[in-house]
Design an enzyme around this catalytic site. Structure first.
Site, PDB file in Angstrom:
ATOM      1  N   ARG A  63      10.293 -11.941  11.051  1.00 41.12           N
ATOM      2  CA  ARG A  63      10.269 -11.116   9.835  1.00 41.12           C
ATOM      3  C   ARG A  63       9.907 -11.993   8.634  1.00 41.12           C
ATOM      4  NH1 ARG A  63      14.762 -10.318   6.959  1.00 41.12           N
ATOM      5  NH2 ARG A  63      16.105 -10.121   8.781  1.00 41.12           N
ATOM      6  N   TYR A 116      -5.024   7.196  -5.365  1.00 40.59           N
ATOM      7  CA  TYR A 116      -4.842   7.754  -4.022  1.00 40.59           C
ATOM      8  C   TYR A 116      -3.599   8.658  -4.085  1.00 40.59           C
ATOM      9  CZ  TYR A 116      -3.007   7.826   0.723  1.00 40.59           C
ATOM     10  OH  TYR A 116      -2.463   8.224   1.918  1.00 40.59           O
ATOM     11  N   ASP A 189      -5.529  -1.756  -6.836  1.00 39.95           N
ATOM     12  CA  ASP A 189      -5.752  -1.406  -5.432  1.00 39.95           C
ATOM     13  C   ASP A 189      -7.256  -1.539  -5.193  1.00 39.95           C
ATOM     14  OD1 ASP A 189      -6.301  -0.034  -3.061  1.00 39.95           O
ATOM     15  OD2 ASP A 189      -4.681   1.400  -3.356  1.00 39.95           O
ATOM     16  N   LYS A 214      -8.364   0.233   6.140  1.00 35.00           N
ATOM     17  CA  LYS A 214      -9.710   0.690   5.810  1.00 35.00           C
ATOM     18  C   LYS A 214     -10.741  -0.415   6.113  1.00 35.00           C
ATOM     19  CE  LYS A 214      -7.668   4.471   4.307  1.00 35.00           C
ATOM     20  NZ  LYS A 214      -6.247   4.221   4.367  1.00 35.00           N
TER      21      LYS A 214
HETATM   22  N1  PLP Z   1      -4.779   2.963  -1.216  1.00 33.81           N
HETATM   23  C1  PLP Z   1      -5.880   3.684  -0.989  1.00 33.81           C
HETATM   24  C2  PLP Z   1      -7.017   3.603  -1.959  1.00 33.81           C
HETATM   25  C3  PLP Z   1      -5.972   4.508   0.129  1.00 33.81           C
HETATM   26  O1  PLP Z   1      -7.083   5.242   0.335  1.00 33.81           O
HETATM   27  C4  PLP Z   1      -4.869   4.564   1.022  1.00 33.81           C
HETATM   28  C5  PLP Z   1      -4.896   5.427   2.231  1.00 33.81           C
HETATM   29  O2  PLP Z   1      -5.741   6.276   2.395  1.00 33.81           O
HETATM   30  C6  PLP Z   1      -3.731   3.811   0.744  1.00 33.81           C
HETATM   31  C7  PLP Z   1      -3.730   3.006  -0.376  1.00 33.81           C
HETATM   32  C8  PLP Z   1      -2.532   3.844   1.649  1.00 33.81           C
HETATM   33  O3  PLP Z   1      -2.751   3.030   2.746  1.00 33.81           O
HETATM   34  P1  PLP Z   1      -2.068   3.225   4.180  1.00 33.81           P
HETATM   35  O4  PLP Z   1      -2.526   4.527   4.715  1.00 33.81           O
HETATM   36  O5  PLP Z   1      -2.526   2.035   4.943  1.00 33.81           O
HETATM   37  O6  PLP Z   1      -0.589   3.221   3.947  1.00 33.81           O
END
Ligand code: PLP
Length: 411
Positions: A63, A116, A189, A214
């Site tokens: 961990r 998001y 992000d 992604k």
């Molecule tokens: N940030 C963005 C821009 C996303 O498109 C997503 C998911 O679609 C996330 C964060 C969240 O990521 P996760 O699905 O890996 O938790």
């Protein structure tokens, strides 16, 4: 003087040095270290839980740190141009742990209103509703809106660029100055652009987060997240939250998948962009399409900003189909190369209807305010043959036209 290694070289080798990946055999790729715990050299060892040094091959408990994850974190840091990286079990966990590291009850957050949908829900339903943190959502395409929302108790500014699904941008360097003025941590992000096309730390951000699910993994077979920063104090807090507070980390097998996926990030991103540009131009030329959202098109309202702060425009675009939601469904159902699915960034092309899928949790008024209509279609353009993708889209338009012709004949 040693020459800085290129992004391409870092993507292939950083973190995976034979004889330094916890293996005696000299593996050229990191072994998948499944052990949950590691033998202590002895009871009279100098090693304590606080100062184990993974760089020196010291591990205590997975961990806290794990050799495969450590190899991955070294590579993620190098690709984003940061000192410290941490890998999490999802992008959501990475963003949650970052926000938790920056705020406490009574603090204030300024966030892009076009985040998001899951991140927005986290800020509203967890940080605001349960943790006593106030959040102002603003249209950050205008830096002045960010500035206007700042307060003395603002501890975190959270942005995403380009956004999902309307591919709106915010000016990272300008917002970094605003956040600096208020001594707030500025997080970006960077999931949609990937570090190949955009490096927010170089533009003044304090911390960068990713859904590695992604582009970074790139093959739609692992869920994960990452955070990268140059700020030593923030890194210490993040590590505390990761290891002790939240206790969330990427598993060894997923760390291996990501190390492997990252090797081809540059070439995948180039292909994604090449195909996305051609698909965007094709769609822009169709009379059935009223608008295409892609930062690489001159018609994108922030095309100049995209050219300035990005090294490329990525592989995701959205478009507005003329007609109603039934036409949009008809279009999507006629496709065979584009898979109807949420998520983006894999080598295969995915397509979705935000109003009925990814952004369905938002209230209709919120969707309307963000420009998400019932016929807005989001496309994650993969690396397949372009001719196949264009022919597939053509068949979608044909299906809508056939239905319209049938309806006209019935009247
Ligand atoms: N940030 C963005 C821009 C996303 O498109 C997503 C998911 O679609 C996330 C964060 C969240 O990521 P996760 O699905 O890996 O938790």
């Amino acid at each position: 003087m040693a020459r800085d290694r290129t992004f391409e070289t870092l993507a292939v080798t950083e973190g995976e040095h034979p004889f330094e990946t916890g293996s005696e055999a000299g593996d050229v790729t990191s072994p998948i270290h499944l052990a949950s715990t590691y033998a202590f050299p002895g009871l009279d060892t100098e090693m304590s839980l606080e100062d184990v040094d993974p760089d020196a091959g010291e591990f205590v408990y997975s961990r806290l740190s794990n050799p495969t994850r450590h190899a991955l974190e070294s590579r993620l840091a190098a690709l984003e141009g940061g000192e410290h990286a941490m890998a999490f079990s999802s992008g959501t966990a990475a963003i949650f742990t970052t926000a938790l590291s920056c705020v406490e009850p009574g603090d204030h957050v300024v966030a892009f209103d076009d985040l998001y949908a899951g991140t927005r829900r986290m800020l509203e339903d967890v940080f605001e509703a349960r943790l006593g943190v106030e959040v102002s959502f603003v249209d950050a395409t205008e830096t002045a809106a960010v500035e206007d929302a700042m307060r003395s108790e603002t501890e975190l500014v959270w942005m995403e660029t380009p956004t999902n699904p309307t591919l709106a941008l915010c000016d990272v360097a300008a917002i970094a100055e605003v956040a600096d003025e208020y001594d707030a941590t500025f997080g970006v992000d960077n999931t949609f652009a990937s570090p190949y096309f955009q490096r927010p730390l170089e533009l003044g951000a304090d911390v960068v987060a990713h859904s590695t699910t992604k582009y970074l993994n790139g093959h739609s077979d692992s869920v994960g997240g990452a955070v990268v920063t140059n700020d030593d104090d923030l890194a210490e807090e993040l590590r505390f939250q990761q290891q002790v507070g939240v206790g969330d980390m990427l598993a060894p097998f997923d760390s291996y998948l990501l190390l492997r996926g990252l090797k081809t990030l540059p070439m995948r991103m180039r292909e994604h962009e090449r195909n996305a540009t051609a698909v965007a131009e094709f769609l822009e030329g169709r009379e059935e399409v009223s608008r295409v959202y892609y930062p690489g098109l001159e018609s994108h309202p922030q095309h100049d900003l995209a050219r300035e702060q990005m090294d490329g425009f990525g592989g995701i675009l959205s478009f507005e189909l003329e007609g109603d939601i039934d036409d949009a469904k008809r279009f999507l159902e006629a496709l065979s190369e584009f898979t109807l699915a949420v998520s983006v960034g894999g080598v295969e092309s995915l397509i979705e209807l935000p109003a009925g899928m990814t952004h369905e949790p938002l209230a209709p008024e919120q969707r309307a305010a963000l420009g998400i209509s019932d016929t807005l279609i989001r496309v994650s353009v993969g690396v397949e043959g372009l001719e196949d993708l264009l022919a597939d889209l053509e068949s979608g338009f044909d299906a809508v036209a056939r239905q319209a012709a049938n309806a006209a004949a019935d009247d």
